[in-house]
Design a protein around this motif. Structure first.
Motif, PDB file in Angstrom:
ATOM      1  N   GLN A 140      -3.847  39.897  53.823  1.00 52.53           N
ATOM      2  CA  GLN A 140      -3.854  41.309  54.152  1.00 52.53           C
ATOM      3  C   GLN A 140      -5.156  41.915  53.626  1.00 52.53           C
ATOM      4  O   GLN A 140      -5.567  41.658  52.489  1.00 52.53           O
ATOM      5  CB  GLN A 140      -2.657  41.995  53.501  1.00 52.53           C
ATOM      6  CG  GLN A 140      -2.541  43.451  53.827  1.00 52.53           C
ATOM      7  CD  GLN A 140      -1.277  44.068  53.263  1.00 52.53           C
ATOM      8  OE1 GLN A 140      -0.454  43.382  52.661  1.00 52.53           O
ATOM      9  NE2 GLN A 140      -1.119  45.352  53.445  1.00 52.53           N
ATOM     10  N   TYR A 189      -7.471  42.808  45.767  1.00 55.92           N
ATOM     11  CA  TYR A 189      -6.515  42.064  44.954  1.00 55.92           C
ATOM     12  C   TYR A 189      -7.081  42.004  43.539  1.00 55.92           C
ATOM     13  O   TYR A 189      -8.215  41.576  43.357  1.00 55.92           O
ATOM     14  CB  TYR A 189      -6.339  40.640  45.493  1.00 55.92           C
ATOM     15  CG  TYR A 189      -5.731  40.569  46.872  1.00 55.92           C
ATOM     16  CD1 TYR A 189      -4.391  40.249  47.037  1.00 55.92           C
ATOM     17  CD2 TYR A 189      -6.486  40.827  48.011  1.00 55.92           C
ATOM     18  CE1 TYR A 189      -3.830  40.180  48.306  1.00 55.92           C
ATOM     19  CE2 TYR A 189      -5.933  40.763  49.280  1.00 55.92           C
ATOM     20  CZ  TYR A 189      -4.604  40.442  49.414  1.00 55.92           C
ATOM     21  OH  TYR A 189      -4.042  40.379  50.665  1.00 55.92           O
ATOM     22  N   HIS A 235       1.134  39.153  49.561  1.00 55.49           N
ATOM     23  CA  HIS A 235       0.611  40.229  48.715  1.00 55.49           C
ATOM     24  C   HIS A 235      -0.035  39.730  47.429  1.00 55.49           C
ATOM     25  O   HIS A 235      -0.052  40.436  46.430  1.00 55.49           O
ATOM     26  CB  HIS A 235       1.696  41.249  48.376  1.00 55.49           C
ATOM     27  CG  HIS A 235       2.389  41.799  49.583  1.00 55.49           C
ATOM     28  ND1 HIS A 235       1.735  42.507  50.560  1.00 55.49           N
ATOM     29  CD2 HIS A 235       3.675  41.705  49.993  1.00 55.49           C
ATOM     30  CE1 HIS A 235       2.593  42.844  51.493  1.00 55.49           C
ATOM     31  NE2 HIS A 235       3.770  42.366  51.191  1.00 55.49           N
ATOM     32  N   TYR A 265      -2.075  42.364  45.266  1.00 60.84           N
ATOM     33  CA  TYR A 265      -2.593  43.328  46.234  1.00 60.84           C
ATOM     34  C   TYR A 265      -2.442  44.738  45.684  1.00 60.84           C
ATOM     35  O   TYR A 265      -1.396  45.100  45.159  1.00 60.84           O
ATOM     36  CB  TYR A 265      -1.841  43.191  47.559  1.00 60.84           C
ATOM     37  CG  TYR A 265      -2.293  44.150  48.619  1.00 60.84           C
ATOM     38  CD1 TYR A 265      -3.513  43.972  49.254  1.00 60.84           C
ATOM     39  CD2 TYR A 265      -1.510  45.229  48.977  1.00 60.84           C
ATOM     40  CE1 TYR A 265      -3.940  44.851  50.239  1.00 60.84           C
ATOM     41  CE2 TYR A 265      -1.916  46.103  49.964  1.00 60.84           C
ATOM     42  CZ  TYR A 265      -3.140  45.917  50.584  1.00 60.84           C
ATOM     43  OH  TYR A 265      -3.558  46.793  51.552  1.00 60.84           O
ATOM     44  N   TYR A 325      -2.003  48.445  46.544  1.00 58.33           N
ATOM     45  CA  TYR A 325      -1.631  49.316  47.648  1.00 58.33           C
ATOM     46  C   TYR A 325      -2.462  50.586  47.571  1.00 58.33           C
ATOM     47  O   TYR A 325      -2.590  51.183  46.503  1.00 58.33           O
ATOM     48  CB  TYR A 325      -0.139  49.648  47.591  1.00 58.33           C
ATOM     49  CG  TYR A 325       0.706  48.450  47.902  1.00 58.33           C
ATOM     50  CD1 TYR A 325       0.982  48.119  49.219  1.00 58.33           C
ATOM     51  CD2 TYR A 325       1.186  47.635  46.889  1.00 58.33           C
ATOM     52  CE1 TYR A 325       1.741  46.994  49.519  1.00 58.33           C
ATOM     53  CE2 TYR A 325       1.940  46.513  47.190  1.00 58.33           C
ATOM     54  CZ  TYR A 325       2.217  46.205  48.496  1.00 58.33           C
ATOM     55  OH  TYR A 325       2.949  45.094  48.794  1.00 58.33           O
TER      56      TYR A 325
END
Length: 150
Positions: free
Chosen positions: A26, A30, A101, A118, A120
């Protein structure tokens, strides 16, 4: 007979193409918790900053690399498209895996796994002195209903 062979050939092509799906991380940032490591991903490009492998002479505190990557669909291991000599150092020190993720750094020199989770994106907040909306979000303050037609 000819149409049956064509149908079988078409089915084989469709089944073969269905299994050829590329896996990508995605897009976004990170980050790790302890060691100051991170990865930035955009489509099939990645930028990595990882702690330098131990016992490698002339090494800095961190290794940084950016370029194209791919994910092996069976092992979920990242394949980095880097020069051969640099790739040898990285493969000697790290195995890098893609997870949901997260990016997992398997440090082979310490025999430990480190997770880059990850981040957000945060919702953009309005400045304190920004003008307030006239009505609830999504409602046009200038909208007026038309008069009913009889």
């Amino acid at each position: 007979m000819k149409t049956t062979c064509q149908i079988i050939l078409l089915m084989v092509i469709l089944l073969t193409a269905a299994g050829c799906r590329s896996v990508l991380l995605q897009g976004g940032r990170y980050t790790g918790r302890d060691r100051g490591e991170f990865a930035m991903v955009y489509e099939d490009l990645i930028f990595l900053r990882v702690k330098a492998g131990k016992n490698i002479p002339g090494s800095l505190t961190y290794w940084e690399w950016g370029g194209k990557y791919s994910v092996d669909p069976d092992t979920r291991m990242l394949k980095l498209d880097m020069e051969k000599e640099i790739g040898k150092l990285w493969k000697f020190s790290y195995n890098i895996y893609a997870e949901r993720h997260a990016v997992i750094l398997e440090d082979l020199t310490e025999n430990k796994r480190f997770y880059l989770n990850y981040e957000y994106p945060a919702l953009r907040s309005r400045p304190a002195n920004a003008p307030k909306p006239f009505s609830s979000p999504g409602v046009d303050p200038l909208y007026q209903q038309l008069a009913p037609i009889e």
